[in-house]
Design a protein around this motif. Structure first.
Motif: not given
Length: 134
Positions: A119-131
């Motif tokens: 359930e957190h994969l999408g949000a994690c990927r978004e944060v890492l893309a910005r990082w």
């Protein structure tokens, strides 16, 4: 299924030789480990390793009588090793986005490996893309 390495999680028995049994079973099955380790807490040992062939890894673990075991998707990124505080800064961004990091380790190439719930994969990927964009 996601292409690329996935996390193999194995609950190991609390006895001498359990890690050897795991390593030998995976090696005999032709499963290469790309990073990870074994972590002990409160009398339990849990192995987390990156593998390219999750089904073969699970079959090898089962055949060796080890486990339970599961294979999951991971999210990976790089930290600037020369800049202190990188892990804390990234972890704060993940936490602020509501992402709970269940497991964190590095692969052999120095990439940061994160295991989060589906359930957190999408949000994690978004944060890492910005990082990664800076």
């Amino acid at each position: 299924m996601t292409a690329g390495p996935r996390d193999l999680e194995v609950c190991l028995p609390d006895r001498p030789g359990a890690l050897a049994d795991l390593g030998q079973a995976l090696g005999a099955a032709g499963v290469s480990l790309e990073g990870g380790g074994v972590f002990a807490c409160a009398g339990r040992a849990v192995a987390h390793y990156l593998v390219d062939d999750g089904p073969a890894a699970l079959a090898a673990v089962a055949a060796a009588g080890l486990g339970p075991a599961v294979v999951r998707d991971v999210v990976m990124t790089r930290l600037d090793q020369e800049t202190p505080g990188q892990l804390g800064t990234l972890a704060r961004r993940l936490g602020d986005a509501g992402v709970n990091v269940a497991t964190q380790y590095s692969d052999h190439a120095g990439n940061l490996v994160l295991l989060v719930s589906d359930e957190h994969l999408g949000a994690c990927r978004e944060v890492l893309a910005r990082w990664e964009r800076g």
